[in-house]
Design a protein around this motif. Sequence first.
Motif, PDB file in Angstrom:
ATOM      1  N   TYR A 234     -79.162 -13.116 -15.601  1.00 55.11           N
ATOM      2  CA  TYR A 234     -78.433 -13.081 -16.870  1.00 55.11           C
ATOM      3  C   TYR A 234     -77.535 -14.307 -17.028  1.00 55.11           C
ATOM      4  CZ  TYR A 234     -79.994  -8.460 -18.289  1.00 55.11           C
ATOM      5  OH  TYR A 234     -80.762  -7.403 -18.695  1.00 55.11           O
TER       6      TYR A 234
ATOM      7  N   TYR B 146     -78.013 -17.282 -15.694  1.00 55.97           N
ATOM      8  CA  TYR B 146     -78.878 -18.427 -15.977  1.00 55.97           C
ATOM      9  C   TYR B 146     -79.329 -18.410 -17.434  1.00 55.97           C
ATOM     10  CZ  TYR B 146     -82.562 -21.876 -15.721  1.00 55.97           C
ATOM     11  OH  TYR B 146     -83.332 -22.980 -15.958  1.00 55.97           O
ATOM     12  N   TRP B 147     -79.700 -17.230 -17.921  1.00 56.38           N
ATOM     13  CA  TRP B 147     -80.139 -17.105 -19.308  1.00 56.38           C
ATOM     14  C   TRP B 147     -78.999 -17.469 -20.265  1.00 56.38           C
ATOM     15  CZ3 TRP B 147     -84.212 -17.306 -22.094  1.00 56.38           C
ATOM     16  CH2 TRP B 147     -84.201 -16.861 -23.406  1.00 56.38           C
TER      17      TRP B 147
ATOM     18  N   THR C  90     -78.555 -21.184 -20.285  1.00 59.10           N
ATOM     19  CA  THR C  90     -79.661 -21.820 -21.002  1.00 59.10           C
ATOM     20  C   THR C  90     -79.459 -21.700 -22.506  1.00 59.10           C
ATOM     21  OG1 THR C  90     -81.192 -21.376 -19.189  1.00 59.10           O
ATOM     22  CG2 THR C  90     -82.163 -21.779 -21.352  1.00 59.10           C
TER      23      THR C  90
END
Length: 93
Positions: free
Chosen positions: A72, A74-75, A78
Amino acid sequence: MSVDPAIESPDEFDVLTREVPMPSPWQAMWNEAEEMLREARPEGFDVLDIGHTAFDSLPESEKEAALDCLFYTYWAATMADREIRAAREERAS
């Protein structure tokens, strides 16, 4: 079933810390690993050293939740990066 009286009538500490967020096991291990590496390697270390040390130190029962947190995070990073790039491109046009 009886209710624990300590839960019914919180003490001063409970009242003062009620709003303080408690770190997850992953956050606690991350912080501990970072502190340990800062002491052990004052010349520096890589973020991967922190992550691997923290993850390897977690009990098996906490590793799945830690991976979920990593995915989560990392998302979210991003998506934030995409939004920043889009805003820059919009301003440049």
